[in-house]
Motif scaffolding. Structure first.
Motif, short mmCIF file in Angstrom:
data_model
loop_
_atom_site.label_atom_id
_atom_site.label_comp_id
_atom_site.label_asym_id
_atom_site.label_seq_id
_atom_site.Cartn_x
_atom_site.Cartn_y
_atom_site.Cartn_z
N VAL A 196 0.85 -1.41 -0.33
CA VAL A 196 0.01 -0.09 -0.17
C VAL A 196 0.64 1.53 0.37
O VAL A 196 1.08 2.08 -0.43
N GLU A 197 2.40 1.10 1.02
CA GLU A 197 3.30 2.17 0.91
C GLU A 197 3.31 2.46 -0.42
O GLU A 197 4.23 3.95 -0.88
N SER A 198 3.87 1.64 -0.35
CA SER A 198 5.01 1.52 -2.16
C SER A 198 4.12 1.75 -3.29
O SER A 198 4.52 2.58 -4.31
N LEU A 199 3.07 2.47 -3.25
CA LEU A 199 1.78 2.58 -4.30
C LEU A 199 1.23 4.27 -3.92
O LEU A 199 -0.01 4.53 -4.54
N GLY A 200 2.64 5.34 -2.91
CA GLY A 200 1.83 6.09 -2.27
C GLY A 200 0.78 6.43 -1.30
O GLY A 200 1.03 7.82 -1.11
N VAL A 201 0.44 5.44 -0.74
CA VAL A 201 -0.48 5.52 0.33
C VAL A 201 -0.21 5.78 2.05
O VAL A 201 0.45 4.88 2.05
N PRO A 202 0.13 6.49 2.60
CA PRO A 202 0.83 6.31 4.30
C PRO A 202 -0.42 5.70 4.88
O PRO A 202 -1.23 5.87 4.56
N LEU A 203 0.50 4.94 5.69
CA LEU A 203 -0.67 4.27 6.71
C LEU A 203 -1.73 4.67 7.82
O LEU A 203 -2.10 4.32 8.05
N THR A 204 -0.96 6.26 8.28
CA THR A 204 -1.15 7.02 8.83
C THR A 204 -2.93 7.67 8.26
O THR A 204 -3.70 7.54 9.31
N GLU A 205 -3.07 6.67 7.00
CA GLU A 205 -4.41 7.09 6.07
C GLU A 205 -5.64 6.18 6.13
O GLU A 205 -6.72 6.43 5.86
N VAL A 206 -5.08 5.15 6.49
CA VAL A 206 -5.03 3.89 6.05
C VAL A 206 -6.77 2.88 7.80
O VAL A 206 -5.92 3.05 8.56
N GLY A 207 -7.62 2.96 7.07
CA GLY A 207 -8.28 2.10 8.17
C GLY A 207 -8.10 0.84 8.40
O GLY A 207 -7.23 -0.01 8.38
N GLU A 208 -9.28 0.28 7.84
CA GLU A 208 -9.43 -1.61 7.33
C GLU A 208 -8.84 -2.26 5.99
O GLU A 208 -9.06 -1.06 5.14
N LEU A 209 -8.42 -2.60 5.87
CA LEU A 209 -7.79 -3.45 5.58
C LEU A 209 -8.35 -5.41 4.80
O LEU A 209 -8.43 -5.97 5.93
N VAL A 210 -9.28 -5.13 4.25
CA VAL A 210 -10.13 -6.07 3.62
C VAL A 210 -9.83 -6.86 2.68
O VAL A 210 -9.57 -6.52 1.52
N VAL A 211 -9.87 -8.13 3.07
CA VAL A 211 -8.57 -9.15 1.27
C VAL A 211 -10.34 -9.91 1.49
O VAL A 211 -10.37 -11.22 2.50
N ASN A 212 -10.27 -10.24 0.23
CA ASN A 212 -11.11 -11.35 -0.33
C ASN A 212 -12.76 -11.52 1.04
O ASN A 212 -13.02 -11.76 1.10
N GLY A 213 -13.18 -9.81 1.67
CA GLY A 213 -14.42 -9.60 2.63
C GLY A 213 -13.41 -9.76 3.56
O GLY A 213 -14.90 -9.49 4.49
N GLY A 214 -12.17 -10.70 4.15
CA GLY A 214 -12.28 -10.41 5.57
C GLY A 214 -10.82 -9.91 5.72
O GLY A 214 -10.45 -8.78 5.53
N ALA A 215 -11.23 -9.22 6.85
CA ALA A 215 -10.39 -7.81 8.00
C ALA A 215 -9.30 -8.27 7.90
O ALA A 215 -8.95 -9.58 8.39
N VAL A 216 -8.08 -7.62 7.24
CA VAL A 216 -6.25 -9.01 7.67
C VAL A 216 -5.34 -7.27 8.37
O VAL A 216 -5.78 -6.22 8.47
N ALA A 217 -4.60 -7.71 8.89
CA ALA A 217 -3.30 -6.27 9.31
C ALA A 217 -2.28 -6.33 8.13
O ALA A 217 -2.39 -6.80 7.46
N VAL A 218 -1.94 -4.96 9.02
CA VAL A 218 -1.25 -4.54 7.63
C VAL A 218 0.88 -5.72 7.18
O VAL A 218 0.49 -5.33 6.69
N SER A 219 0.47 -6.45 8.78
CA SER A 219 1.58 -7.37 8.06
C SER A 219 1.04 -9.13 7.22
O SER A 219 2.17 -9.78 7.01
N HIS A 220 -0.35 -8.78 7.32
CA HIS A 220 -0.58 -10.15 5.79
C HIS A 220 0.40 -9.60 4.64
O HIS A 220 0.69 -9.16 3.90
#
Length: 242
Positions: free
Chosen positions: A41-65
């Protein structure tokens, strides 16, 4: 990157960070197979300070996923108001946000401000040491891992910046309680205590004063008070939750 391909879609408010071509809808992104989703996500330009939930295939995951092939990722924005657990809500602003710092202080919000460019490492270290939310328009600063917390300031206009911070963090407002120059707390003062800072016109025209307990600066309802009352009144009308 040369690994699994995933499909990633950013919330509308986050697309301002994303390079042209990835701003609308889910877009294929090739990963290296070992980097975390947070890193992608950060490599695409988005600071993690601005990121809320990360949802993968419908389920929430951690940034470490670590993303796997063909996963569909939804990157949501932070919730508002955004909780800041574990410490009193305090801010640190970089050298480019002096007007915002003064307006936050006018409203009684604890807002430290660096009037000199002391560099990103020093700012991040102060954020961590004092447990202050770093406010900045510098995405590189907001990506530093030692930050305690941070937030990107989206607008260049002080009025919009103030509304953004008040709406995002919902700080307690206590107008006229802080020094706009140094962030210290104000106390009532007599005319005699601040006489050395008063021109003859102010001595004749005003009888109610306050003084900063830190830097000693004197305050009274001078020529610009109506403008300041307007800032305070608008903020209280929209954001006072007391």
């Amino acid at each position: 990157m040369n690994g699994p391909e995933i499909h990633i879609e950013f919330a509308p408010g986050l697309r301002v960070f994303v390079p042209h071509g990835r701003r609308a809808g889910a877009t294929p992104v090739t990963t290296d197979g070992v980097s975390t989703l947070g890193h992608v996500v950060e490599s695409l330009g988005v600071p993690l300070t601005e990121v809320g939930e990360l949802v993968v295939n419908g389920g929430a995951v951690a940034v470490s996923h670590v993303p796997a092939a063909d996963e569909t990722v939804e990157v949501r924005a932070v919730e508002r108001p955004q909780p800041v657990p574990g410490a009193p809500l305090r801010f640190l602003l970089d050298v480019h946000l002096g007007t915002l710092a003064r307006r936050l202080r006018l409203l009684g919000v604890d807002a430290a401000y660096e009037s000199l460019d002391i560099g990103d490492p020093a700012l991040a270290a102060r954020s961590a040491a004092e447990r202050r939310v770093m406010l900045s328009r510098d995405r590189g600063l907001l990506r530093r891992r030692e930050l305690w917390a941070g937030a990107f300031i989206y607008s260049t206009r002080p009025e919009e910046q103030l509304r953004d911070v008040l709406g995002r963090f919902a700080p307690r407002l206590a107008p006229w309680s802080r020094c706009t120059a140094c962030n210290g707390m104000l106390r009532p003062a007599t005319k005699e205590e601040v006489a050395g800072q008063l021109a003859s016109g102010a001595r004749r025209s005003y009888d109610v004063f306050a003084q900063c307990g830190e830097c000693g600066r004197a305050y009274w309802r001078g020529a610009h008070h109506a403008q300041l009352e307007g800032i305070v009144g608008r903020a209280l009308a929209e954001f006072d939750r007391a």
